[in-house]
Design a protein around this motif. Structure first.
Motif, short mmCIF file in Angstrom:
data_model
loop_
_atom_site.label_atom_id
_atom_site.label_comp_id
_atom_site.label_asym_id
_atom_site.label_seq_id
_atom_site.Cartn_x
_atom_site.Cartn_y
_atom_site.Cartn_z
N ALA A 269 10.91 26.57 -8.62
CA ALA A 269 10.19 25.73 -8.83
C ALA A 269 11.16 24.43 -8.08
CB ALA A 269 9.83 24.85 -9.78
N ALA A 270 11.98 24.89 -7.81
CA ALA A 270 12.71 23.29 -7.16
C ALA A 270 13.93 23.51 -6.77
CB ALA A 270 12.44 21.47 -7.41
N ILE A 271 14.91 22.60 -6.16
CA ILE A 271 16.14 22.56 -6.04
C ILE A 271 16.05 20.87 -5.03
CG2 ILE A 271 17.86 22.87 -4.30
CD1 ILE A 271 17.20 24.92 -3.29
N ASP A 272 17.56 20.05 -6.38
CA ASP A 272 17.00 18.65 -5.93
C ASP A 272 19.01 18.48 -5.50
OD1 ASP A 272 15.42 16.97 -8.21
OD2 ASP A 272 16.12 18.89 -9.06
N GLU A 273 19.40 19.53 -5.75
CA GLU A 273 20.60 18.87 -4.77
C GLU A 273 21.04 19.80 -4.65
OE1 GLU A 273 22.15 14.77 -7.66
OE2 GLU A 273 23.61 15.78 -6.49
N MET A 274 21.86 20.16 -3.40
CA MET A 274 22.83 21.46 -3.47
C MET A 274 23.97 21.24 -1.89
SD MET A 274 21.56 25.13 -2.04
CE MET A 274 20.80 25.59 -3.61
N SER A 275 25.21 20.84 -2.38
CA SER A 275 26.51 20.59 -1.37
C SER A 275 27.03 21.06 -0.89
CB SER A 275 27.56 19.79 -2.36
OG SER A 275 27.44 20.03 -2.89
N ARG B 291 22.95 24.13 -13.96
CA ARG B 291 23.47 23.33 -12.72
C ARG B 291 24.24 25.08 -12.24
NH1 ARG B 291 27.18 19.84 -15.06
NH2 ARG B 291 28.98 21.51 -15.56
N ARG C 263 22.65 13.04 -18.03
CA ARG C 263 22.19 12.85 -16.70
C ARG C 263 20.87 13.14 -16.00
NH1 ARG C 263 28.17 12.24 -17.23
NH2 ARG C 263 28.17 14.91 -16.38
N GLN D 72 14.69 10.05 -11.79
CA GLN D 72 15.04 10.21 -9.67
C GLN D 72 13.39 11.28 -9.06
OE1 GLN D 72 18.12 9.36 -8.57
NE2 GLN D 72 18.80 8.25 -10.48
N ARG E 130 10.17 10.50 -6.80
CA ARG E 130 10.87 10.51 -5.24
C ARG E 130 9.42 11.27 -5.15
NH1 ARG E 130 16.54 12.17 -6.19
NH2 ARG E 130 15.65 14.25 -6.14
N ARG E 131 8.80 12.54 -5.94
CA ARG E 131 7.81 13.20 -5.33
C ARG E 131 7.10 11.71 -5.15
NH1 ARG E 131 8.59 18.58 -9.19
NH2 ARG E 131 10.66 18.82 -7.46
N GLU F 52 6.21 8.99 -4.77
CA GLU F 52 6.17 8.67 -3.37
C GLU F 52 5.87 8.91 -2.32
OE1 GLU F 52 9.93 6.04 -1.27
OE2 GLU F 52 10.10 6.70 -3.73
N ALA G 203 3.02 8.59 0.66
CA ALA G 203 3.41 7.76 1.42
C ALA G 203 3.18 8.35 2.27
CB ALA G 203 4.82 7.53 1.95
#
Lengths: 150, 150, 150, 150, 150, 150
Positions: free
Chosen positions: E44-50, E78, E130, E137, E141-142, E144, E148
């Motif tokens: 469905a989504a990736i929030d963070e990937m470093s 994770r 967390r 968050q 963000r979505r 927003e 916008a």
């Protein structure tokens, strides 16, 4: 359509395999034929395909396709391939191909009619006249190779 | 050369993609050109390639290639593709292609001379005469498309 | 069956991965088993497979397969793999494998009978006798590893 | 090591190809051999590899490998493969394989010595005794097949 | 889950492509989600990937995944990726990713409920807190970016 | 950039794998970053990536990428993915992603400066302001996850 040339697509000279470029050309032409007729299509023939310059690993392959002839259930697509060096921006023309697709009726699996091609610009009309001549020569070659054996 | 058609090579109709058959044809022709000249080779052009019938998933693709023309550093290879249904043994001819390769000098990367073709059987000589005619027509078509633009 | 080794099939030593050779052996043996019984087949076991020399990128892998034993629904296939250096023509033997396939009834998914093997030449008969001995040893090893645990 | 079986790895029966399982086994064994000797390794032989049950598309393949014998520069690795149905959690044992790798000196490309195997648990010692017997039989079979021709 | 990085997965810098690491992360997370809910799942989504360090050809990629949040039909996973140099044994942490999957009812193709997450250890509870904050968050963000425009 | 979804890219639901879409997004973003800075680039992070609807086998994936933020040696790229049903022409938006790339000096392998982004249209300026806010939040999240452990 753009394709970044990854190392696993290279031949031993460090450039993309001819067969991989053919595969990209086939896919780009299939999508163009599909969008024209909104039916399933199958590759019927390639008339000409030239490989003028290699596309190297790390370069970008740029592929554009345009429909040039419609005849009952078949469509001829011209595909142009170019390369772009991502570090310098330099672009080169590398291949031109003419590929013929046939539209297929999804139920009967037999050739299905295709909407006519609407030509507007003058260069499109000139391109179309040359496509008709190519088709005439192709049919002549096939008739000949059938009567002469191989 | 034989290739079993695996599911991952199929299009949405359950038969092998045109682009995959092109890839096999390119590899078989490259090997044949390589064996003739024992030098690196690159694909230069396809003159004709027909797709007469689909090859389905689970069938065997049979690919044979023979050199038909040598001219300085270029070689024309005829590739025939057939299918074999592994459950019935039935075989069909599915594609014929004429592919031109150029031999490359590994140091200078420029075209390199190729040994002449020795023709023995009568059908080889007749095939060779037709190959010369194909080459003449190809060069004529290219000259024409260069002067006419596209 | 011939396979040109492309760069994307190489390991970090510049030669083809053992697992890729295994994959080619499996496909060549499957086609041979399929042609003998004209039924779907599945891989049941490998008895021996040796890798005597590497096949490098840019070389040709030559794969030949022959049926060596039939027993009810199972077939043992011997597969030989060699390499050919396309620039020199030099050929080397690189692998021998014995692979066992089982024919499957497409409806019940259970093992299905396979036509007997007709042996004509003397070397075929000698090869068959050795295959029977291999099969005897294999069944003995399996019985042993089952009773002994691992 | 776990592998999710994706549709592109399936044969026409909807289960993963034998050759793909062989490829996973080869990679898992190579990593285990690599970790033991911290040198480059190449596949030398497969002694036994069984395929007891198919692994279907959408199932998970679970692959575990353990070193069972070290002899100068060669290592025998036992690889076990199982399947897990992701919807039910049911697990099955599907393959056992014994694969031999040889450590290679990166400069000379010749076989290089490997650290000995330290056996602690009783079952490790019993497994090692069986590995020595397998190796003895393998060398006997090879000697025989060399003198007898094929 | 471990993956040996083969040459065909490399980019032009000799390290594995970002997109290939993403693909491994997606598969590892999908299996973890699958095992939690025993239902089909979709990304469905990736929030963070470093991507902190490259993984080079010939190194081993080590991928571990753990479920961190369950909310009705969605699961946050994770995924940690590390590299191991097979010749030295040196390990490095290379990527962390948070991927959200949704369980799907196989008949209706609509989101299906997922069993709750049972937290035992203290660090699991802290990780869960967390995860809830990340989810808050993300939804903010979505909302927003929807109001916008882009 | 357009990609025809072939059967070998599908998951068990008949739609393209999340990991394959991620791979396309990574390539499209890499090319866009490459064209901006004309230097080698590596993937540094993904901030958000959503999968709103599946792309099915036989559909066309349409991928467009635009640079939204430049900061010293890093570039944020927004990638939009849509699907087109080739039989009906219907298009849907399926994914949005924000991917950060870093330019690398080819000699030192260290981050290298990138030319600034020139913003002209008003919507580009608004997009840029939101990109700065995303970057601020991303750095905050990272600082937090470093101090908090995981």
């Amino acid at each position: 359509m753009a394709q970044l040339v990854l190392p696993h697509e290279a031949n031993v000279h460090g450039s993309v395999l001819g067969g991989t470029v053919m595969h990209w050309i086939d896919l780009a032409a299939a999508v163009t034929a599909n969008r024209h007729c909104r039916r399933p299509v199958v590759t019927a023939a390639i008339d000409e395909m030239s490989f003028l310059a290699p596309i190297n690993v790390g370069q970008l392959a740029l592929i554009s396709a345009r429909i040039t002839l419609v005849d009952k259930s078949s469509m001829e697509i011209r595909v142009e391939v170019g390369s772009e060096d991502l570090l310098t921006g330099e672009q080169r023309h590398t291949s031109t191909a003419y590929v013929t697709f046939v539209a297929i009726d999804p139920v009967t699996s037999r050739p299905a009619p295709v909407p006519p091609l609407i030509l507007e610009a003058d260069d499109e009309k000139a391109g179309h006249a040359r496509a008709i001549e190519r088709r005439r020569q192709r049919l002549a070659r096939r008739a000949e190779s059938t009567t002469a054996g191989r």
